[in-house]
Enzyme design. Structure first.
Site, PDB file in Angstrom:
ATOM      1  CG  ASP A 191      -5.195 -10.685  -1.706  1.00  0.00           C
ATOM      2  OD1 ASP A 191      -5.704  -9.714  -1.099  1.00  0.00           O
ATOM      3  OD2 ASP A 191      -4.233 -10.587  -2.494  1.00  0.00           O
ATOM      4  CG  MET A 226      -1.063  -5.778  -6.423  1.00  0.00           C
ATOM      5  SD  MET A 226      -1.158  -5.208  -4.713  1.00  0.00           S
ATOM      6  CE  MET A 226      -1.475  -6.742  -3.852  1.00  0.00           C
ATOM      7  CG  HIS A 285     -11.791 -10.907   1.969  1.00  0.00           C
ATOM      8  ND1 HIS A 285     -11.265  -9.845   1.275  1.00  0.00           N
ATOM      9  CD2 HIS A 285     -11.120 -10.945   3.151  1.00  0.00           C
ATOM     10  CE1 HIS A 285     -10.347  -9.252   2.029  1.00  0.00           C
ATOM     11  NE2 HIS A 285     -10.231  -9.904   3.155  1.00  0.00           N
ATOM     12  CD  GLU A 317      -7.961 -11.675   1.812  1.00  0.00           C
ATOM     13  OE1 GLU A 317      -7.468 -10.643   1.307  1.00  0.00           O
ATOM     14  OE2 GLU A 317      -8.120 -11.813   3.043  1.00  0.00           O
ATOM     15  CG  ASP A 368      -6.166 -11.369   6.648  1.00  0.00           C
ATOM     16  OD1 ASP A 368      -6.076 -10.143   6.878  1.00  0.00           O
ATOM     17  OD2 ASP A 368      -6.939 -11.849   5.790  1.00  0.00           O
ATOM     18  CG  ASP A 416       1.718  -1.162   3.403  1.00  0.00           C
ATOM     19  OD1 ASP A 416       1.093  -0.841   4.428  1.00  0.00           O
ATOM     20  OD2 ASP A 416       1.248  -1.885   2.507  1.00  0.00           O
ATOM     21  CG  HIS A 460      -1.759  -1.042   1.537  1.00  0.00           C
ATOM     22  ND1 HIS A 460      -1.366  -2.204   2.176  1.00  0.00           N
ATOM     23  CD2 HIS A 460      -3.062  -1.196   1.247  1.00  0.00           C
ATOM     24  CE1 HIS A 460      -2.401  -3.007   2.286  1.00  0.00           C
ATOM     25  NE2 HIS A 460      -3.436  -2.440   1.730  1.00  0.00           N
ATOM     26  CD  GLU A 467      -8.553  -7.944  -1.306  1.00  0.00           C
ATOM     27  OE1 GLU A 467      -7.529  -7.458  -1.836  1.00  0.00           O
ATOM     28  OE2 GLU A 467      -8.565  -8.382  -0.139  1.00  0.00           O
ATOM     29  CG  ASP A 484      -9.910 -10.717   6.893  1.00  0.00           C
ATOM     30  OD1 ASP A 484      -9.632  -9.705   6.221  1.00  0.00           O
ATOM     31  OD2 ASP A 484      -9.520 -11.868   6.607  1.00  0.00           O
ATOM     32  CE  LYS A 508     -12.593  -8.362   5.700  1.00  0.00           C
ATOM     33  NZ  LYS A 508     -11.530  -7.678   6.483  1.00  0.00           N
ATOM     34  CG  ASP A 510      -3.951  -9.701   2.142  1.00  0.00           C
ATOM     35  OD1 ASP A 510      -5.001  -9.121   1.814  1.00  0.00           O
ATOM     36  OD2 ASP A 510      -3.222  -9.304   3.073  1.00  0.00           O
TER      37      ASP A 510
HETATM   38  C1  DIG Z   1      -7.157  -6.768   2.708  1.00  0.00           C
HETATM   39  O1  DIG Z   1      -7.505  -8.079   2.396  1.00  0.00           O
HETATM   40  C2  DIG Z   1      -6.744  -6.029   1.466  1.00  0.00           C
HETATM   41  C3  DIG Z   1      -5.733  -4.981   1.773  1.00  0.00           C
HETATM   42  O2  DIG Z   1      -4.754  -5.583   2.556  1.00  0.00           O
HETATM   43  C4  DIG Z   1      -5.163  -4.653   0.440  1.00  0.00           C
HETATM   44  O3  DIG Z   1      -5.777  -3.497  -0.031  1.00  0.00           O
HETATM   45  C5  DIG Z   1      -5.527  -5.801  -0.448  1.00  0.00           C
HETATM   46  C6  DIG Z   1      -4.324  -6.231  -1.220  1.00  0.00           C
HETATM   47  O4  DIG Z   1      -4.158  -7.583  -1.244  1.00  0.00           O
HETATM   48  N1  DIG Z   1      -6.092  -6.810   0.463  1.00  0.00           N
HETATM   49 MN    MN Z   2      -6.577  -9.000   0.608  1.00  0.00          MN
HETATM   50 MN    MN Z   3      -8.299 -10.369   4.484  1.00  0.00          MN
END
Ligand code: DIG
Ligand code: MN
Ligand code: MN
Length: 391
Positions: free
Chosen positions: A249, A92, A224, A221, A261, A61, A58, A185, A259, A187, A291
């Site tokens: 992801d 990315m 998600h 993802e 992760d 980051d 990001h 993406e 979430d 969610k 991710d």
């Molecule tokens: C969260 O699942 C999102 C953020 O971390 C980011 O914007 C995106 C990139 O993989 N996933």
């Molecule tokens: Mn993600």
């Molecule tokens: Mn996530």
């Protein structure tokens, strides 16, 4: 040759700076980080040590929101040096449109036009930064695009504003010659009570309403889709079928949880096996982006174990998929369950009036057809045996 499941560049394993750089804090412990923060350059070196192919970020980051131009230049120089040292690439980039307080009610879909304009500005600058390091995929995760109550937010306006932003930024990318492909993406919730466009399927429908749908795909993802109670591989298959699987992801997630992760392969072995089998069989050539982040319990040695585990699990599932596809007994059962029956070819496929008339007149023996056992129990147990190493 024994497979030692070691990551190689051709596997295209990538991690975000925010993943291995996670301090271990969670929403119930925001001020007592477990792990001290490492610089982006040191995180690149950590990823180089464990054998990753690439690193993503990001905007913030890499460059803190309030960094001076001189501080930003210094960070970028050190980051570039670490990339050169390790050979890692940046496939990315994305924008953090969810942490700062200004985004408390959304970014592109905020009711406040000043916030929407600021989000556009931030996204353009993020695209500039990503392009500086060679990123060709730009992810949009609308973490704050949604509501806790619809009392003063209209989802139609939200969709309109989100569409306007993506159309604007697509034109920006083209005007700058960045050649980005956008990956949306989905969610279903968290941090908002409900997030707009909550699943990959919803995103696929939305993409077709954009000015340049050809440059926009999805970044599904695992966690998600699981949060939405869905089959991740099915969502990925629909994206692939639509030619829209631009990024992915990978992580892990217990159904009906926040979430998590988690490390890829930590929880959902069967779903992850089918996902890897699918990606490898269709020849997906994009990043395998993890991710995810290490448990709060871990120090940085544990973070390296986490990163190695993500890649190792992927390669184990890939090997298991090869064994599944080469197992004669399994493949014979798969073929049998598909019941190749050429007699129906004259009825299926493209419509014709003759075909329809003949099919309407045809009589089926429903009981005989219904009575055929499909041997899925035997086949699924063979998969279980294979996964647990007893086949
Ligand atoms: C969260 O699942 C999102 C953020 O971390 C980011 O914007 C995106 C990139 O993989 N996933
Ligand atoms: Mn993600
Ligand atoms: Mn996530």
């Amino acid at each position: 040759m024994a497979n030692n499941f070691q990551p190689k560049p051709e596997h295209k394993f990538t991690f975000g700076l925010w993943t291995v750089g996670s301090s271990g804090r969670d929403q119930f412990a925001t001020n007592d980080p477990i792990r001290n923060s490492l610089s982006p350059a040191d995180l690149v070196r950590l990823l180089g040590e464990v054998g990753a192919y690439g690193v993503n970020f990001h905007d913030n980051d890499l460059i803190p929101m309030d960094a001076t131009p001189a501080e930003a230049d210094k960070i970028k120089k050190e980051f570039r040096k670490a990339l050169d040292e390790t050979g890692l690439v940046v496939p990315m980039a994305t924008t953090n449109l969810f942490s700062a307080a200004i985004f408390k009610d959304g970014a592109f879909t905020s009711n406040d036009p000043k916030v929407r304009a600021y989000a556009l500005q931030k996204a353009m600058r993020g695209m500039d930064l990503g392009a500086e390091f060679g990123a060709k995929i730009y992810v949009f995760w609308g973490g704050r695009e949604g509501s806790e109550t619809d009392v003063a937010k209209n989802p139609l306006e939200g969709l309109k504003h989100f569409r306007e932003a993506l159309n604007f930024l697509g034109e920006y990318s083209n005007s700058q010659g960045y050649g980005y492909k956008f990956a949306l993406e989905a969610k279903p919730n968290e941090p908002r009570g409900d997030i707009y466009l909550p699943t990959t399927g919803a995103m696929l429908g939305f993409i077709e309403t954009l000015d340049h749908p050809e440059m926009v795909g999805v970044n599904p993802e695992l966690a998600h889709e699981h949060m939405a109670g869905l089959n991740f591989m099915h969502a990925v298959a629909q994206a692939w079928d639509a030619g829209k699987l631009f990024h992915i992801d990978l992580n892990d997630q217990n159904y009906a949880r926040f979430d998590q992760d988690w490390r890829f392969g930590q929880q959902s072995w069967k779903q992850s096996f089918f996902l890897v089998k699918f990606l490898e069989e269709v020849g997906y050539n994009g990043s395998r982006h993890f991710d995810a982040h290490a448990f709060r319990t871990e120090d940085y040695e544990g973070v390296k174990d986490f990163a190695r585990g993500c890649m190792r699990s992927y390669l184990i599932f890939k090997e298991k998929a090869r064994l599944f596809n080469e197992d004669k007994e399994i493949q014979a059962l798969v073929a049998e369950s598909k019941a190749e029956d050429k007699s129906m070819d004259k009825f299926l496929g493209k419509f014709s009036a003759e075909k329809a008339a003949e099919l309407k007149a045809f009589s089926f023996d429903r009981n005989a057809i219904a009575g055929r056992g499909l041997k899925y129990e035997k086949l699924d147990q063979m998969l279980t045996d294979l996964m647990l190493g007893v086949r």
